[in-house]
Structure formats: structure tokens, C-alpha cells
Design an enzyme around this catalytic site. Structure first.
Site, PDB file in Angstrom:
ATOM      1  N   ASP A  17     -12.957  -0.453   0.925  1.00  0.00           N
ATOM      2  CA  ASP A  17     -12.559  -0.340   2.328  1.00  0.00           C
ATOM      3  C   ASP A  17     -13.769  -0.796   3.289  1.00  0.00           C
ATOM      4  O   ASP A  17     -14.350  -0.443   3.883  1.00  0.00           O
ATOM      5  CB  ASP A  17     -12.345   0.959   2.693  1.00  0.00           C
ATOM      6  CG  ASP A  17     -10.982   1.478   2.161  1.00  0.00           C
ATOM      7  OD1 ASP A  17     -10.403   0.743   1.670  1.00  0.00           O
ATOM      8  OD2 ASP A  17     -10.718   2.764   1.874  1.00  0.00           O
ATOM      9  N   ASP A  24       0.664  -1.301  -0.091  1.00  0.00           N
ATOM     10  CA  ASP A  24       0.161   0.033  -0.152  1.00  0.00           C
ATOM     11  C   ASP A  24       0.795   1.341   0.022  1.00  0.00           C
ATOM     12  O   ASP A  24       2.103   1.215  -0.102  1.00  0.00           O
ATOM     13  CB  ASP A  24      -0.840   0.149   1.223  1.00  0.00           C
ATOM     14  CG  ASP A  24      -2.157   0.826   1.267  1.00  0.00           C
ATOM     15  OD1 ASP A  24      -2.187   1.789   0.384  1.00  0.00           O
ATOM     16  OD2 ASP A  24      -3.422   0.117   1.476  1.00  0.00           O
ATOM     17  N   ARG A  73     -10.235   0.853  -8.017  1.00  0.00           N
ATOM     18  CA  ARG A  73     -11.550   1.004  -7.148  1.00  0.00           C
ATOM     19  C   ARG A  73     -12.606   1.456  -7.930  1.00  0.00           C
ATOM     20  O   ARG A  73     -13.886   0.906  -7.601  1.00  0.00           O
ATOM     21  CB  ARG A  73     -10.998   1.957  -5.828  1.00  0.00           C
ATOM     22  CG  ARG A  73     -11.849   1.790  -4.841  1.00  0.00           C
ATOM     23  CD  ARG A  73     -11.537   2.529  -3.697  1.00  0.00           C
ATOM     24  NE  ARG A  73     -11.387   3.824  -3.544  1.00  0.00           N
ATOM     25  CZ  ARG A  73     -10.916   4.616  -2.697  1.00  0.00           C
ATOM     26  NH1 ARG A  73     -10.487   4.177  -1.502  1.00  0.00           N
ATOM     27  NH2 ARG A  73     -10.827   5.957  -2.983  1.00  0.00           N
ATOM     28  N   GLU A  80     -11.897   8.040  -7.999  1.00  0.00           N
ATOM     29  CA  GLU A  80     -13.231   8.500  -8.129  1.00  0.00           C
ATOM     30  C   GLU A  80     -13.243   9.909  -8.781  1.00  0.00           C
ATOM     31  O   GLU A  80     -14.312  10.071  -9.616  1.00  0.00           O
ATOM     32  CB  GLU A  80     -13.970   8.427  -6.674  1.00  0.00           C
ATOM     33  CG  GLU A  80     -14.268   7.359  -6.057  1.00  0.00           C
ATOM     34  CD  GLU A  80     -12.924   6.514  -5.531  1.00  0.00           C
ATOM     35  OE1 GLU A  80     -12.994   5.575  -5.449  1.00  0.00           O
ATOM     36  OE2 GLU A  80     -12.011   7.217  -5.208  1.00  0.00           O
ATOM     37  N   ASP A  87      -5.993   3.099  -6.942  1.00  0.00           N
ATOM     38  CA  ASP A  87      -6.819   3.561  -5.877  1.00  0.00           C
ATOM     39  C   ASP A  87      -7.168   4.917  -6.167  1.00  0.00           C
ATOM     40  O   ASP A  87      -6.758   5.797  -6.758  1.00  0.00           O
ATOM     41  CB  ASP A  87      -6.217   3.256  -4.609  1.00  0.00           C
ATOM     42  CG  ASP A  87      -6.860   3.443  -3.366  1.00  0.00           C
ATOM     43  OD1 ASP A  87      -8.314   3.378  -3.669  1.00  0.00           O
ATOM     44  OD2 ASP A  87      -6.636   3.423  -2.103  1.00  0.00           O
ATOM     45  N   HIS A 102      -6.267  -8.236   2.862  1.00  0.00           N
ATOM     46  CA  HIS A 102      -5.774  -6.961   2.888  1.00  0.00           C
ATOM     47  C   HIS A 102      -6.175  -6.313   4.317  1.00  0.00           C
ATOM     48  O   HIS A 102      -7.264  -6.469   4.724  1.00  0.00           O
ATOM     49  CB  HIS A 102      -6.281  -6.000   1.778  1.00  0.00           C
ATOM     50  CG  HIS A 102      -5.952  -4.750   1.932  1.00  0.00           C
ATOM     51  ND1 HIS A 102      -4.407  -4.163   2.113  1.00  0.00           N
ATOM     52  CD2 HIS A 102      -6.318  -3.505   1.475  1.00  0.00           C
ATOM     53  CE1 HIS A 102      -4.527  -2.729   2.128  1.00  0.00           C
ATOM     54  NE2 HIS A 102      -5.511  -2.737   1.684  1.00  0.00           N
TER      55      HIS A 102
END
Length: 860
Positions: A542, A330, A526, A447, A444, A600
Site C-alpha cells: 500500500d 478489490d 502480499r 501476514e 492479500d 491500482h
């Protein structure tokens, strides 16, 4: 006095004329819109109830003024005589109807005079009209409406005359009745697989938020699947990328509301659910074939803290011989959370770790975010300087890069709608790959996510950031925790492109990986939009370490199967919060059957990889991963069928049993393909599980013992070290002796599991190639085998073969459901030793047959 026309509208058929949130709708406000006002009792907390303000039957809509036949269908002119209540009504619309195939209808409504934004998605160009459509279409003239029927049953699939059509510049609305309440799709949301139609509004606007019921989540998928009475199915896709909401009501009926673009509908007639999804993918594109290693077990956490600590985890996994194909990092690997860097102190040994992974046949994946750090001294951070020089960022209305805030602090956002950005992205990845030769990428925050609302300067006043109507988005604003809708991108304004941000980044990322590695790309994203399965997989975001979250992962998984992103899974054992040994064991058992299987964890929580638990839990986790690895040939073949013809991989039960109404709401179990039924434990403190077993014979995957179901709920034993798996009669599963990586596993002999039907037949197949090269199918470098059983003869037919097939052998054939002990077994006419157990399992071992040669096995 209420006009009688208002009283005639039953509650379930009241279409909302005042959908604005945060407004107390009064009689005066309502009647100013020309609508009916009747107060009804308020619903339960947090729920929407019957609308108080609704359309009267004679509310002005469009009239179909003219209609002409075209080579592919019809073109018409729609005219509105009276303005509705949003600004900039478009009074003249063009209607295009195309009978594209016998099972696909395309209806598009747009401004007759001026071009409007349309989603830049390549769709099939049809050259001739369908000759024998399985649907019939009637158009109502005044008010204009579409009536679509299924010819075979007469079922009305769409009737858009139930409420007025509204088409203003920033408010487009169309309603339809539905033929049943069995509605699925419309993502991305957290909830049951089957939607609730009791005044439920689903918003589509990409948003970074932990999955929560009723919120708009990371991706937007304006597609639904509906099961009709009798087991037929149809699907509807609205090709529109603007902020949108879909209002469901118990009539049953549905209303599409979007605030831009055009109304561009594709309707898929199936007639079964598998075919609906295939037809949807014929429009948006079939998913990519993943590399074999993508189907292995992935391990990750935020907060390893160093490359050495990451490496220790990898070594511990190897030490316990727990299967693992990929190690991830990450954002903690980065230097100051900046893309394309790694921490020179804590992650100094990262290049060596990656080299070590490769030496062991394993792979490395790291995270990347689209926000590029903007505060470094000029000349010290090439990614920002270069993108600025080339003009590759989202800009404000003033033409300067829009500055928001993400992990590294102040950031600018890459504009992936610009082809030049794809080249810059590639160059950055090439530079990084020269130091750290990663194998896949995890994208990630796309959006795109922003820790500020809009930008460091907020957003300008205007109709893009504050439109006349804002759908029911979390935060009540289009720029809540993202960039301004008014931000300028190469292809259009962000207002139109927001929901496409993840798709465009995924496209750039997959393309870069192909150019860098020359192999099949592996990307997990994502944010998603229709067609993204061509470029990436998806994880469900998440989640939390709670039993409820584990359950919700199943409807999440199955919804993405509908959206044609088959490479999907949830964070195993939960991302945030702290897991328990029992929860993590059960979750590893379920997660071993996610098409994409990754454990994860967040930072500052105790480790939850398999090596840290008690010997008993660790062994249970290891064993279920070995079971997954043994099924890789089967799973890989399912992905081949997804890639070639749009079959689903993880599949809802109703796809295989559409006439069995008991399956329509099931989302605590699922199938792999048509053959393997997975029934996980989803609650604490139990040693059994109750699951639905559809009608027919099913065999225990582990023992071959059979159960004959009439289509009923069954209680199954489920101690903590066991997940229930059942093989469907009439199928053949190709399996392999599992190893600790997919690479080791693919060298092992195959074991074919044959599950005989009640009439003693079975069918299965196997797709095999080198597991990573591009376009093996197109280049003919693959093998494809079909297995068939009839009249006590098992045959393996090689339909296509290549050099890869000579490296692997078929070692064992196990046949479940052989009712009588055979006296002898013949392989290509030669007698072979065999074993037969009293649970009716016949096994023939030590076959040593090359995959490239066909054979027959007969028992007498």
C-alpha cells in the site's frame, strides 16, 4: 575503573550485549550480563548509535570439543561451560558442515540432544562432497567460530569469532565481520537498494503496514548479497522463519538474532552476483514461468462500487485502444466482504463482465483474504461451516478457533500448514469459479493481518506471546495487528510459522488454479518468504501517490529480484492519497517496465486509470504501454531464463558491471536482463534526467542513435511524453508490433533489434510457446532461437521448434551501429531491398520468415 579489555574495543566493533528496545540500559543492568559499559553521545533522532553495553573480548562462548570428518564434510560438538543471560541456554550443540558444491557451503548448528522446529522447506539432498570448492573453511576451537575465505583472493567472507555465539531456546545470535560495506537484501523493507551499515537494525516479521522506512513489512527474506572489493560477490541465507532481526554496524559487521528454530546457513560463493542468485535458487527453487498475459497491463482499484462501473472502465480502455490484459476487483465485489461471494446487487453483472473480458482475449483477477467470516447463521456460509467441521482454522491454546477481526468483521483464519486446508480452499474456489470464471488470484492480508492485537480475547500470558526477547518489531509485540504467536497450527505453533503464512497460502492457491484451469497459475501475494517465486509474484503493498514512493519502488523491485520473486511491481500512480497528472504520467512510464505492471488505487480517491487524464497524458501513457507490449517477446524470454536457471529479470546495474564501483549504489535506474537500460524521471517539473551510462556503446531504443560512454553520468532529454531506454551493445532484442492485448500482440510479425558491439558482434535469443500451457518446456512444445552476428552476417539458429512457431513471422531486422552504408543485403543468398540512415541504422523489412526456419542475413 573500566577494565582495560573494554577500552580496547573500537566503537565500530562494539557488538550489542543489550539490544532490548524501550529499556534505558544502565551500568548495573549491563554488568549483570557480564558486559562492558561505556556511554557514547546519543545519535540523531530515531537512529540507533554505538551500543553502550557491549561484549568484552573474553565473554564466554562455545568451545569446539570434538570434530569428525563425514562423507560430506564435518560434524562437531560445541559446548558452553557458562550460561549466558537468556533462559534455557542449550549447553551442547551439534555442528554440521557440508561442502555441498564447489560454490555452496552449508553450516547448521542445532541442539545436540533434542529436536527443534525447522522450516518445512524442501532443500536439495546432496550425495557427494564438493571436489574443488572455491572457498576454504577454518574452524576456531575456543571460542568456537567459522572463518570462511575465498580461495582466489584470500578475502575473509565470514569470521564469526568477532562476538560470542548464543544459543538459548528463544534467543539465537551469531555475528560476523563483513569484507565490505556493499550489502543488499534482507527484506522486506523500504529503503535504498544498498543498505546503510551505520548501526542499522532490520527486523523480519511479516506485518501489514504501509511501506515506511525502518519498519518490518509484509514479507521476510533472511538472505543477503555482498559485493567484495574487486567485483566478486557472495550471498548468505539463514533458513529460519522465526521473528528475527539483523543488526548492521560500520566495522563492517552483521549480527543475526532470531528467537527460535535453528541456525541453518547456506553460503553462496558466486563469484559474480548473477551466479550468487542462481546458486541461492538452486536451494530454494526457481520461479514459476508466468503465463504471457501476466506480463500485460493490469488495471484495478478499490471502490469501483459495481461491476457495471468496472466494466465501463474496461470499455473506456478499449475505446481509446490502450493496452490491457487483465481487469481486477478489490474487496468491494464481495457480499459483506466475505470470501467466495459476490454482491448480488452491485456486482450482479460480474459473470457477464468476465465473459466479455474472455471474449476480448482479456483476463479477470479478484482479491481473496485468509480471514473467514465467523458470525453468519449456521448453515448460511459454507466456507466457515465446513472449515469448522474439518478443523482447518488456527486455534487458541484452548483448542477453539482463534477469532480476530478483518474486513467482514469477526473472522477465523485458515491454517494453510494443514494439507486438508488446501483441499477445502480448492473446493471453495471451484464453487466460485463455476459462477465467476476468474483467471488469477490476488491474495492479500496474509501476514496474516488482524485489526485486533492477537484475538478478540487478547493473547495468553506465556513465553510464546511474550518471549524473553522480542526483536524490534513494529508495535513492540509479536501479536501486534496479527494473531497470537501461541496460536496452534497443524505443523507447529504460529510463533514458528508466522512468516510462512503467505507462502503456504500461495502454494495452496497456485495448486488450486492449476486444478481448476489446467493452465499456468497467476497469483500475486502480499506476504512472501523464500521459495515463494515458485508459486506467486508480489506487489510492493500500500504505497502512496508521492514522488518519493515512485523512487522507492525501484529498490523494492530490485530487492525482490535478489529474493527470486521476479514477477514484482508497485501500484502504479500510487495506492493511497491522490495522484497528479504529471506524477501518474511519469509513474506509468516507469511502471511500464515493472515486470508486473498494475495501476491500482484506493477507495474515495479520484480515478487514475489512463482514460481519465488529458489527451496528452493519456497518449503518453498509451504509447509507453505499447512500447512495453512491443517488448513482450524479450520480457517473456527473460522470464524463461529466470524459470530455467535463476537469472534476474529486472536487474541492478552492478549485476552486469560488478567491477565498476560507480554502479554499486545505483537504484534510480535498472536493466531488463543484460540488454535494456531504463532511466525514468523521478521528480516533478523537469524535462531532462541524469543517469549513469556504464562504459561502452549504448543505442537509443527508439532511434538507434549511439552514445559511447566512458562510464559516466549523462543528462538525457526527457519531455513528459518520453522515458529513456538504451540498448546495450552486443545484444539482440526480439520485439513485436504491439496490439491492445498480449493475445493480439503475439500474432504480429517480429522485429529484431540488433545492437552491434564495437567489434560488430551481437547475440540474443527468443523463447516462444503458446503462452499459457503447463510444462511446455518439459513437454517440448516450445521454440527456442538464438541470434548471432559476426562479420556482417546475422544468423538465426533454431535450436528447438514446435507448431506454435509456424504461426508467427519475422518481419523486420533493424541493425544499429552499421558504420558504412552497405551496397547490398542478401537474405539466404538472395538480394533484398534495405534502408540505411545516417545515424548508422540498417533496416531490412518485409522478410516474411517463419519463426521455425533459420536464416542468414548478410550485408556487403
Amino acid at each position: 575503573m573500566l577494565p582495560p579489555k573494554c577500552l580496547l574495543v573500537p566503537e565500530s566493533h562494539r557488538f550489542d550485549c543489550y539490544p532490548e528496545r524501550r529499556v534505558v540500559v544502565t551500568q548495573e543492568l549491563c554488568e549483570n550480563r557480564g558486559c562492558c559499559f561505556i556511554e557514547s553521545p546519543p545519535p540523531a533522532a530515531g537512529k540507533r548509535g554505538v551500543p553502550w553495553c557491549f561484549y568484552p573480548p573474553d565473554f564466554p562462548s562455545y568451545t569446539l570439543e570434538s570434530l569428525n570428518q563425514t562423507a560430506l564434510g564435518m560434524v562437531g560438538l560445541l559446548v558452553r561451560r557458562e550460561k549466558a543471560y537468556y533462559p534455557h541456554d542449550i549447553m551442547k550443540l551439534r555442528l554440521d558442515v557440508k561442502f555441498e558444491t564447489d560454490t555452496r557451503l552449508h553450516i547448521k548448528i542445532t541442539d545436540a540432544a533434542n529436536p527443534r522446529y525447522e522450516v518445512p522447506l524442501e532443500v536439495p539432498r546432496v550425495m557427494k562432497k564438493a571436489e574443488n570448492p572455491i572457498y576454504s573453511l577454518d574452524l576456531s576451537r575456543d571460542p568456537f567460530g567459522v572463518l570462511l575465505r575465498r580461495r582466489a583472493t584470500g578475502t575473509v567472507l565470514l569470521n564469526t569469532t568477532v562476538a560470542p555465539l548464543i544459543f538459548a531456546d528463544q534467543f539465537l545470535q551469531m555475528s560476523t565481520s563483513l569484507p565490505s560495506r556493499f550489502l543488499y537484501g534482507l527484506g522486506e523493507h523500504r529503503g535504498t537498494l544498498l543498505h546503510n551499515l551505520d548501526w542499522n537494525t532490520l527486523t523480519l516479521w511479516a506485518r501489514d503496514v504501509s511501506p515506511t522506512e525502518s519498519f518490518n513489512l509484509y514479507g521476510a527474506h533472511p538472505f543477503y548479497l555482498l559485493m567484495e572489493q574487486g567485483g566478486d560477490a557472495h550471498g548468505v541465507f539463514l533458513l529460519n522463519s522465526n521473528a528475527m532481526e539483523v543488526a548492521l554496524q560500520p566495522a563492517p559487521a552483521l549480527t543475526w538474532r532470531t528467537i527460535g528454530g535453528v541456525l541453518d546457513f547456506y553460503i553462496f560463493l558466486g563469484p559474480n552476483p548473477n551466479m550468487v542468485i542462481q546458486q541461492y535458487q538452486q536451494v530454494i527453487g526457481f520461479p514459476a514461468m508466468p503465463p504471457l498475459w501476466a506480463l500485460g497491463f493490469h488495471l484495478c482499484r478499490w471502490g469501483y462500487g459495481s461491476s457495471n462501473e468496472t466494466w465501463q472502465t474496461v470499455r473506456a480502455m478499449r475505446n481509446y485502444e490502450i493496452p490491457q490484459d487483465a481487469q481486477w476487483n478489490d474487496i468491494d465485489y464481495m457480499d459483506g466482504y466475505r470470501d467466495f461471494t459476490f454482491d448480488p446487487q452491485k456486482f450482479a453483472s460480474l459473470p457477464s463482465l468476465v465473459e466479455d473480458l474472455h471474449k476480448h482475449g482479456q483476463h479477470y483477477v479478484m482479491i481473496l483474504d485468509p480471514g473467514i467470516s465467523s458470525t453468519n447463521p449456521h448453515g448460511s456460509y459454507w466456507p466457515f461451516d465446513e472449515a469448522l467441521r474439518r478443523g482447518l482454522f488456527l486455534n487458541t491454546t484452548q483448542g477453539q478457533p482463534l477469532i480476530g477481526q478483518v474486513w467482514p468483521g469477526f473472522t477465523a483464519f485458515a491454517d494453510f500448514s494443514n494439507p486438508d486446508t488446501h483441499q477445502w480452499w480448492l473446493e471453495n474456489l471451484q464453487h466460485f469459479h463455476a459462477h465467476v470464471p476468474f483467471d488469477g488470484l490476488w491474495i492479500d492480508m496474509n501476514e496474516p493481518s488482524n485489526f485486533m492485537d492477537g484475538s478478540e480475547d487478547g493473547c495468553p500470558q506465556g513465553e510464546l506471546d511474550s518471549p524473553p526477547y522480542t526483536p524490534a518489531v513494529l508495535g513492540d509485540s509479536l501479536f501486534a495487528k496479527t494473531v497470537c504467536a501461541s496460536a496452534k497450527q497443524k505443523a507447529s505453533v504460529h510463533y514458528n510459522l508466522h512468516n510462512l503464512y503467505g507462502l503456504m497460502e500461495a502454494k495452496a492457491t497456485a495448486s488450486a488454479l492449476i486444478q481448476i484451469r489446467g493452465k499456468r497459475p497467476f497469483v500475486i501475494s502480499r506476504s512472501t518468504f523464500p521459495s515463494q517465486g515458485r508459486y506467486s509474484g508480489h506487489w510492493l503493498g500500500d504505497n502512496r501517490s508521492q514522488w518519493k514512493d515512485m523512487y522507492y519502488s525501484i529498490p523494492g523491485l530490485l530487492s525482490f529480484s535478489l529474493f527470486s520473486i521476479p514477477l514484482v511491481g508497485a501500484d502504479i500512480c500510487g495506492f493511497s492519497g491522490s495522484t497528479s497528472e504529471e506524477l501518474c504520467t511519469r509513474w506509468m512510464q516507469l511502471g511500464a517496465f515493472y515486470p508486473f505492471a498494475r495501476n491500482h488505487n484506493t477507495q474515495n480517491e479520484k480515478a487514475q486509470d489512463p482514460t481519465v487524464f488529458s489527451p496528452a497524458a493519456r497518449t503518453a501513457m498509451k504509447n509507453v504501454l505499447l512500447t512495453r507490449y512491443s517488448l513482450l517477446p524479450f520480457l517473456y524470454t527473460l522470464f524463461h531464463h529466470a524459470h530455467v536457471q535463476g537469472d534476474t529479470v529486472a536487474r541492478p546495474l552492478f549485476f552486469e558491471f560488478p567491477q565498476d564501483v560507480a554502479t554499486l549504489g545505483l537504484d534510480r535506474q535498472f536493466l531488463w536482463g543484460r540488454s535494456l537500460l531504463v532511466t525514468p524521471v523521478l521528480e516533478p517539473g523537469v524535462d531532462s534526467v541524469t543517469g549513469y551510462v556504464p562504459r561502452g556503446v549504448w543505442y537509443d531504443f527508439y532511434t538507434g542513435s549511439s552514445v559511447n560512454s566512458s562510464g559516466e553520468m549523462m543528462k538525457m532529454s526527457a519531455p513528459l511524453d518520453h522515458i529513456n531506454l538504451h540498448v546495450r551493445e552486443g545484444t539482440v532484442l526480439p520485439t513485436q508490433k504491439p496490439g491492445t492485448t498480449s493475445k493480439v500482440t503475439r500474432g504480429s510479425p517480429l522485429r529484431l533489434i540488433v545492437a552491434l558491439s564495437q567489434s560488430a558482434t551481437a547475440w540474443g535469443d527468443l523463447f516462444w510457446d503458446d503462452g499459457e500451457s503447463l510444462d511446455t518446456l518439459e513437454q517440448g512444445s516450445y521454440s527456442y532461437l538464438v541470434f548471432n552476428v559476426t562479420q556482417n552476417i546475422f544468423t538465426s539458429i533454431v535450436l528447438h521448434t514446435s507448431s506454435e512457431a509456424t504461426e508467427v513471422t519475422i518481419g523486420t531486422v533493424s541493425i544499429f551501429g552499421v558504420r558504412e552504408q552497405p551496397s547490398k543485403v542478401l537474405l539466404n543468398g538472395q538480394e533484398k531491398p534495405f534502408s540505411y540512415l545516417d545515424n548508422q541504422v540498417l533496416t531490412v523489412s518485409d522478410l516474411g520468415l517463419s519463426l521455425s526456419q533459420g536464416f542468414s542475413l548478410r550485408w556487403l
